[in-house]
Design an enzyme around this catalytic site. Structure first.
Site, short mmCIF file in Angstrom:
data_model
loop_
_atom_site.label_atom_id
_atom_site.label_comp_id
_atom_site.label_asym_id
_atom_site.label_seq_id
_atom_site.Cartn_x
_atom_site.Cartn_y
_atom_site.Cartn_z
N VAL A 174 46.62 45.38 46.26
CA VAL A 174 47.44 46.48 45.73
C VAL A 174 47.82 46.18 44.28
O VAL A 174 47.78 47.07 43.42
CB VAL A 174 48.69 46.71 46.59
CG1 VAL A 174 49.56 47.81 45.99
CG2 VAL A 174 48.29 47.10 48.02
N ASP A 175 48.18 44.93 44.00
CA ASP A 175 48.46 44.55 42.62
C ASP A 175 47.24 44.76 41.73
O ASP A 175 47.35 45.29 40.61
CB ASP A 175 48.87 43.08 42.54
CG ASP A 175 50.36 42.87 42.79
OD1 ASP A 175 51.13 43.82 42.61
OD2 ASP A 175 50.74 41.75 43.18
N VAL A 176 46.08 44.33 42.21
CA VAL A 176 44.86 44.44 41.40
C VAL A 176 44.54 45.90 41.12
O VAL A 176 44.24 46.28 39.98
CB VAL A 176 43.68 43.74 42.12
CG1 VAL A 176 42.36 44.07 41.43
CG2 VAL A 176 43.90 42.23 42.16
N GLY A 179 46.85 47.40 38.64
CA GLY A 179 46.45 47.02 37.28
C GLY A 179 45.30 47.86 36.77
O GLY A 179 45.25 48.23 35.60
#
Length: 402
Positions: A174-176, A179
């Site tokens: 989810v972070d990736v 980004g």
């Protein structure tokens, strides 16, 4: 001190102030730096980005986690609790094209960096705000964590064995993806600036990203109202499309259409499958998933991975070995794609890092600058960009402003 070389990528000439930390924001700004932007990473004096301490492993005192998402950046430290630090930040923003931050809701406004300030002092600035839940709703303002988002957005409920526990992905996906969305939005805002001459604020949240990643699974649910389940390595809409065991390991098999299934049946010496009313069409195979998966599993179980891959590929059937990370990194295809590269770091020495997964024919992206040491470019940035005198910089250093 690490100075940016002359950059020739497609974002050459774009200046980015990176106030983000952890993963989503730094991954976004690293991609902008890979494409040639000048990225200035601002960190808290004496501490820096949290991921500087996320180890082991450490290489030359630097956490591998930090090294993986902070290349192609210059580094400076700035105490934003000091009015002089805020004044330095505002001065940098006036000359910047983009600012990326993931502070708590309202932080920028409390610093006086409001929409009115941007329109008056930095009208061309693109402000990218990354948050956990966005600026509206009952959880607005709460911090976001990748693991919690995978749980909360339903991703874990559809990941793992059917009779096992819900499972997160092995990377902070989810972070990736947040980004990536942040990079996309910034590029769109910069393109719009060509037309209007003005920047704008762009918002992206981990929660919205996590929901968007449900894609076809959410579409299935919205269409039929059924609660999606877990299929292990299977696919909710395509069969056979999963992992199968061989005598010495496992393979991934992706039969995406009826023609491929017919070739699979021939390859495995069971041409009758292709005309069986239970299996002839994909919709039939989805309804009879357990039956056909069991038949394919039985046919492959007596063969080695190498034999399976050779036979299946010989019939133009999509398949692959299930590699470990070490095997994927060492694969000749990885080298051919330039997906592992080497940089020299001042303390860590030669470090290997992942390459860039895209290419431009005329303005190539590149990996040129190692991740910065904490505050390594502070004095250079203050003197070159803000034209501060050495005496002022020394005073700031003594007083803990930098």
């Amino acid at each position: 001190m690490t100075r940016d070389p002359v950059r020739t990528g497609p974002l050459s000439g774009i200046r980015v102030v990176d106030l983000s930390r952890i993963l989503a924001g730094p991954f976004c700004t690293m991609n902008l730096g890979d494409m040639g932007a000048e990225v200035i990473k601002i960190e808290q004096p004496g501490k820096g980005d949290d991921t500087r301490g996320w180890g082991p492993p450490f290489v030359g005192g630097e956490a591998a986690y930090f090294l993986g998402v902070n290349r192609n950046k210059r580094g400076m430290t700035l105490n934003l609790k000091d009015p002089r630090g805020l004044e330095v930040l505002r001065s940098l923003l006036k000359s910047a094209d983009v600012v990326v931050e993931n502070f708590r809701k309202g932080t920028f406004e409390n610093w006086g960096i409001t929409r009115e300030w941007r329109e008056r002092e930095a009208p061309r600035l693109v402000h990218c705000e990354i948050s956990g839940y966005g600026n509206d709703g009952p959880r607005s303002g709460m911090p976001g964590y990748d693991f919690l988002m995978q749980a909360e957005c339903g991703l874990m409920s559809i990941t793992g064995a059917p009779d096992g526990e819900p499972m997160k992905l092995g990377v902070a996906i989810v972070d990736v993806c947040t980004g990536m969305y942040a990079s996309m939005g910034i590029l769109a805002a910069l393109n719009n600036r060509h037309r209007t001459g003005r920047g704008q604020k762009f918002e992206v949240s981990l929660y919205s990203t996590g929901l968007s990643m449900l894609v076809n699974v959410a579409s299935n649910h919205l269409a039929n109202g059924r609660r999606p389940g877990r299929y292990g390595n299977g696919h909710p809409n395509i069969v056979p499309y999963r992992a199968f065991e061989c005598t010495d390991g496992s393979i991934a098999l992706a039969v995406g259409n009826d023609a491929q299934f017919s070739r699979l049946a021939e390859c495995l010496n069971h041409p009758e499958w292709a005309v069986d009313v239970r299996f002839a069409r994909n919709a039939d195979r989805v309804r009879n998933r357990e039956a056909i998966d069991a038949l394919v599993a039985e046919a492959l179980a007596t063969r080695s991975v190498g034999a399976c891959l050779e036979q299946l590929r010989g019939h133009n059937i999509p398949c692959s070995p299930i590699n470990g990370v070490h095997e994927a990194i060492a694969d000749p295809q990885t080298a051919a794609c330039g997906m592992v590269t080497e940089l020299m770091h001042p303390t860590a020495g030669a470090i290997r890092t992942l390459g860039i997964p895209y290419s431009f024919s005329d303005t190539p992206a590149s990996v040129e600058v190692p991740p910065p040491q904490l505050g390594s470019d502070t004095e250079a940035i203050l003197s070159e960009m803000l034209l501060l005198e050495p005496e002022t910089i020394a005073e700031y250093r003594q007083d803990g402003v930098i």
